[in-house]
Structure formats: structure tokens, C-alpha cells
Design a protein around this motif. Structure first.
Motif, mmCIF file in Angstrom:
data_model
loop_
_atom_site.group_PDB
_atom_site.id
_atom_site.type_symbol
_atom_site.label_atom_id
_atom_site.label_comp_id
_atom_site.label_asym_id
_atom_site.label_seq_id
_atom_site.Cartn_x
_atom_site.Cartn_y
_atom_site.Cartn_z
ATOM 1 N N ALA A 156 0.843 -1.202 0.000
ATOM 2 C CA ALA A 156 0.000 0.000 0.000
ATOM 3 C C ALA A 156 0.877 1.250 0.000
ATOM 4 O O ALA A 156 1.912 1.298 0.658
ATOM 5 N N GLY A 157 0.431 2.238 -0.727
ATOM 6 C CA GLY A 157 1.200 3.471 -0.828
ATOM 7 C C GLY A 157 1.145 4.332 0.419
ATOM 8 O O GLY A 157 2.039 5.141 0.665
ATOM 9 N N ASP A 158 0.104 4.182 1.208
ATOM 10 C CA ASP A 158 -0.026 4.965 2.431
ATOM 11 C C ASP A 158 -0.847 4.176 3.450
ATOM 12 O O ASP A 158 -1.425 3.142 3.136
ATOM 13 N N ASP B 214 -3.700 4.843 4.925
ATOM 14 C CA ASP B 214 -5.138 4.757 4.645
ATOM 15 C C ASP B 214 -5.433 3.594 3.695
ATOM 16 O O ASP B 214 -6.388 2.843 3.892
ATOM 17 N N TRP B 215 -4.610 3.448 2.662
ATOM 18 C CA TRP B 215 -4.825 2.354 1.711
ATOM 19 C C TRP B 215 -4.541 1.007 2.387
ATOM 20 O O TRP B 215 -5.235 0.025 2.141
ATOM 21 N N ALA B 216 -3.545 0.976 3.263
ATOM 22 C CA ALA B 216 -3.241 -0.251 3.997
ATOM 23 C C ALA B 216 -4.455 -0.690 4.822
ATOM 24 O O ALA B 216 -4.821 -1.868 4.840
ATOM 25 N N TRP B 217 -5.103 0.265 5.489
ATOM 26 C CA TRP B 217 -6.318 -0.051 6.263
ATOM 27 C C TRP B 217 -7.414 -0.593 5.352
ATOM 28 O O TRP B 217 -8.087 -1.563 5.685
ATOM 29 N N ARG B 218 -7.586 0.026 4.198
ATOM 30 C CA ARG B 218 -8.617 -0.451 3.260
ATOM 31 C C ARG B 218 -8.343 -1.886 2.830
ATOM 32 O O ARG B 218 -9.257 -2.701 2.737
ATOM 33 N N MET B 219 -7.083 -2.190 2.541
ATOM 34 C CA MET B 219 -6.735 -3.537 2.108
ATOM 35 C C MET B 219 -6.954 -4.559 3.232
ATOM 36 O O MET B 219 -7.455 -5.654 3.003
ATOM 37 N N LEU B 220 -6.578 -4.183 4.442
ATOM 38 C CA LEU B 220 -6.777 -5.060 5.595
ATOM 39 C C LEU B 220 -8.260 -5.379 5.776
ATOM 40 O O LEU B 220 -8.646 -6.538 5.918
ATOM 41 N N LEU B 221 -9.088 -4.352 5.743
ATOM 42 C CA LEU B 221 -10.516 -4.553 5.961
ATOM 43 C C LEU B 221 -11.189 -5.238 4.776
ATOM 44 O O LEU B 221 -12.129 -6.024 4.957
#
Length: 190
Positions: free
Chosen positions: A83-85, A87-94
Motif C-alpha cells: 500500500a502506498g499509504d 489509509d490504503w493499507a487499512w482499506r486492504m486489511l478490511l
């Protein structure tokens, strides 16, 4: 090499290919070291029947998930790592967690794709949170969580920044199963 050992070796080789993972990543997904898995494939060491059957089941489930474009624990960890940041990491996790939830509702064995242990996300907090969320989904579905979800709490608290909640509000709103891992995220963000 005797016939049975040759068959086991060939089927493990097929399982690696079917999984879509490298041999090293597949070994980690099965909860063993790449060097140990190599001895199984070469026939130098014989895996247990349980390990052999599990390798085939997980390989098939990983292939089916890949074909359906459904995230698995290894795919989720990779997406978080790449993930680039944050916020995107959280989206991918969820998103990965939501895909697991769907697989568990199917009751067709496809949740075996989540038995595959992930590599690291590159962030200890996300590694532990992925394990905690995965265990919670399996438990909620009445299933035994995968072995890899048995993780120790973080040694120091992880309290990610929140856009409008103060730290004490975050702590107060964190579900107990997450707080036990020394991670603090409000329930509504999970």
C-alpha cells in the motif's frame, strides 16, 4: 526413491504450482520453513499425513480464491505491505477481512484459503491485527481459527492516529478482543 515417496514429492510440487505462491511462500503458508519443505519435496524427509493433506487442501483453496479474485491472508498481507499509504493499507486489511467473512458464510471449504499463514505486512501492528481480525471472523462463524492467528500482543501499545477522536476516546471505543492485542482502534473503524 520409492513409489510412494515419489508420489508425495510430485503432489507437493503440484500443490506449490496450484497455490500460485513461490515454494518459500507456500512453505510459510503451511507453517513450515522453506528448507524443511524442500526436504519434503526432495523425499529426504517424509511429511506427516496431516501436513500432506493440508498442503493439498490449502493449495486448492488458494487457487480457487485467486480465480474468484478473493483475497486470502497472504494476499491481504501483501496488499497491506505494498500500500502506498496507511489509509490504503487499512482499506486492504478490511477488504481482506470482508472477503474472509464471505468465504466463511459459504460453508464450502473455501475458507481453507485463510488457513494459509501470511508473510509479514512490514508493520508489526498490521501483522497482529490481521491475525486478530482473522481469528475473530473464524470464531464468529463457529470455526476454529487457523494456527497462525495465535499471536502475542504487541510489546507496546499501537494507537493509530484518528482524524477526530482523542486517544482516550479511541481506547474506550476499542473492542476487548482488539485491546487484548495491545492495539487500539474504535469498533466503528473495524
Amino acid at each position: 526413491m520409492d513409489r510412494d515417496t515419489q508420489t508425495v514429492s510430485e503432489q507437493l510440487t503440484r500443490a506449490v504450482a496450484e497455490s500460485g505462491l513461490s515454494q518459500a511462500a507456500f512453505a510459510i503458508a503451511l507453517g513450515t520453513s522453506p528448507s524443511r519443505f524442500s526436504t519434503y519435496r526432495s523425499g529426504k524427509t517424509k511429511p506427516t499425513a496431516q501436513f500432506f493433506l493440508r498442503a493439498g487442501r490449502i493449495a486448492r483453496a488458494l487457487r480457487a480464491a485467486r480465480e474468484r479474485r478473493i483475497m486470502t491472508a497472504p494476499a491481504t498481507a501483501t496488499a497491506v505491505r505494498e500500500a502506498g499509504d496507511e489509509d490504503w493499507a487499512w482499506r486492504m486489511l478490511l477488504q481482506g477481512r470482508d472477503h474472509l467473512r464471505l468465504l466463511l458464510q459459504r460453508h464450502d471449504g473455501s475458507e481453507a484459503a485463510w488457513e494459509a499463514a501470511p508473510g509479514t505486512t512490514g508493520h508489526a501492528g498490521f501483522d497482529v491485527l490481521l491475525a486478530v481480525l482473522t481469528a475473530r471472523e473464524f470464531e464468529t462463524a463457529g470455526e476454529a481459527p487457523p494456527e497462525w492467528t495465535n499471536v502475542d500482543p504487541l510489546p507496546t501499545p499501537w494507537l493509530p492516529e484518528h482524524p477526530f477522536l482523542e486517544p482516550d476516546e479511541i481506547i474506550e471505543q476499542t473492542p476487548g478482543y482488539v485491546a487484548k492485542a495491545n492495539i487500539f482502534v474504535p469498533a466503528r473503524d473495524l
